[in-house]
Write an enzyme that holds these catalytic residues in place. Sequence first.
Site, PDB file in Angstrom:
ATOM      1  N   GLU B  81       0.832  -1.198   0.000  1.00  0.00           N
ATOM      2  CA  GLU B  81       0.000   0.000   0.000  1.00  0.00           C
ATOM      3  C   GLU B  81       0.864   1.245   0.000  1.00  0.00           C
ATOM      4  O   GLU B  81       0.404   2.336   0.253  1.00  0.00           O
ATOM      5  CB  GLU B  81      -1.036   0.001   1.106  1.00  0.00           C
ATOM      6  CG  GLU B  81      -0.538  -0.249   2.475  1.00  0.00           C
ATOM      7  CD  GLU B  81      -1.695  -0.067   3.454  1.00  0.00           C
ATOM      8  OE1 GLU B  81      -2.845   0.019   3.016  1.00  0.00           O
ATOM      9  OE2 GLU B  81      -1.418   0.012   4.638  1.00  0.00           O
ATOM     10  N   CYS B 113      -2.938  -4.897   4.078  1.00  0.00           N
ATOM     11  CA  CYS B 113      -1.772  -5.697   4.446  1.00  0.00           C
ATOM     12  C   CYS B 113      -1.774  -7.101   3.867  1.00  0.00           C
ATOM     13  O   CYS B 113      -0.897  -7.902   4.178  1.00  0.00           O
ATOM     14  CB  CYS B 113      -1.650  -5.780   5.965  1.00  0.00           C
ATOM     15  SG  CYS B 113      -1.526  -4.156   6.722  1.00  0.00           S
ATOM     16  N   HIS B 237      -1.029 -12.339  10.609  1.00  0.00           N
ATOM     17  CA  HIS B 237      -0.714 -10.930  10.426  1.00  0.00           C
ATOM     18  C   HIS B 237      -0.429 -10.330  11.806  1.00  0.00           C
ATOM     19  O   HIS B 237      -0.991 -10.758  12.803  1.00  0.00           O
ATOM     20  CB  HIS B 237      -1.855 -10.200   9.717  1.00  0.00           C
ATOM     21  CG  HIS B 237      -1.531  -8.746   9.507  1.00  0.00           C
ATOM     22  ND1 HIS B 237      -0.378  -8.366   8.874  1.00  0.00           N
ATOM     23  CD2 HIS B 237      -2.166  -7.604   9.894  1.00  0.00           C
ATOM     24  CE1 HIS B 237      -0.328  -7.041   8.859  1.00  0.00           C
ATOM     25  NE2 HIS B 237      -1.395  -6.555   9.475  1.00  0.00           N
TER      26      HIS B 237
END
Lengths: 131, 348
Positions: B81, B113, B237
């Site tokens: 991003e 993400c 994550h």
Amino acid sequence: MVVRSWRHIKERYCLIGTRCKTCGRIFFPSRNICPYCRRRGELEDYKLSGRGKVYSYSVVHVPPKELEMIAPYVIAIVELEEGPRITTQIDCKPEEVYIGMPVEVVFRRIKEDGEEGIIHYGYKFKPVENQ
Amino acid sequence: MKVGIVGYGSYIPKYRIKVEEIARVWGKDPEPIKRGLMVYEKSVPGPDEDTATISVEAGKNALKRGGIDPRDIGALYIGSESHPYAVKPTSTIVAEALELTPDLTCADLEFACKAGTAGIQICMGLVGSGMIKYGMAIGADTAQGAPGDALEYTAAAGGACYIIGSKRKEIIGEINDTYSFTTDTPDFWRREGRPYPKHGGRFTGEPAYFRHVINAAKGIMERIGTTPEDYDYCVFHQPNGKFYIRVAKYLGFKEEQYRDGLLTPYLGNTYSGAVPLGLSNILDRGKEGDRILAVSYGSGAGSDAFDITLTERIEEVKDRAPKTMDLLRRKEYIDYSVYLKYRRCIRV
Ligand SMILES: [Zn+2]
């Protein structure tokens, strides 16, 4: 500016120079004619390993405007394993650099044409880390 | 057709800033922040580094491990991003620098993400269907938090690259299955032309991160018929250390399973690079037969889960390129003013 840098992408991104098939000499930046063999020479693309040693260096404390962000920085002549010498920035602290320092190529931003222009990428070198 | 990882490589910029240093500038007590986030320091890209340069370094390492001719790579996807240009692909720059051009397809991916793991899934499809021989997927970011925002303590830089192939003898990690869980959940966003992202505060937890990661993990285990005990390692994550450990424990994983995938306490949140980097640290330590569960998360929101089994080839390739832990340990601390300069918050 855009076209001039685009034409050199292979050299700047991938360290591709030329090799004379006749005498075996390697050139970087690439040449169209071998200065030793002249018309007998035949040049082909040659990928350099990206490893070498610092041949000479200087620390820049008063940089041009577009490099103020990274000053002080080390500019060096690096002698590549294959022979050619190139001028390049070394990514290390000024007190770390020395003549003979083993270095290897990294891919970095070199400069940008202002906030709206093209970002120029290319090679810099960094000290070889002990594995 | 069986597909799997045939090469992997990572890259982390060398600069670090400590949570204490950021807290000092904003007059905050660092201890509750460190405890609350389980983050102690984060990586900062050099002034000449960005998502393209990080991707190239990670890609070079993946090619070294894979021992693959770059011209055999038929697709490159870069998930991030923080692409350097708003319009102009990062992937073409990276493809050129890795000498993959011109016989390949490229695209930049965005999904907060999880864009890096989305790239792995696309490559699995292209390789599995026989359309291409190898595909390369990179997750990399140079994440920025607004100065003074909570994100500033964690937004970090780094990335990892995976080459997907199908030749049995080249596979180092067979991907047994992948499953995704996706909904429209506005927990984090950035509008066009705005420099910093906004987030939904507390909303980023339960309905966003936890719901998606848990459902993707449970979903894939249900599909294959596994339980947490079947895995040697897991990685999720990791926007901070706390969310990661909470989700790992909730799913029933033990410390020895989740420990090696967690890099955020000393790396920060590398966004699209987070699960790819955590997984690379597991591969660096893994051995034949080890089974791994990896689950990414992207705000907006979705999670991609992967079930991977390592082959005997892992031993052969792991030492061919720098290991993730070595890159993490190689560091140079900077103070807040140098940090602002490097992050281009000071204009000259
Ligand atoms: Zn010659």
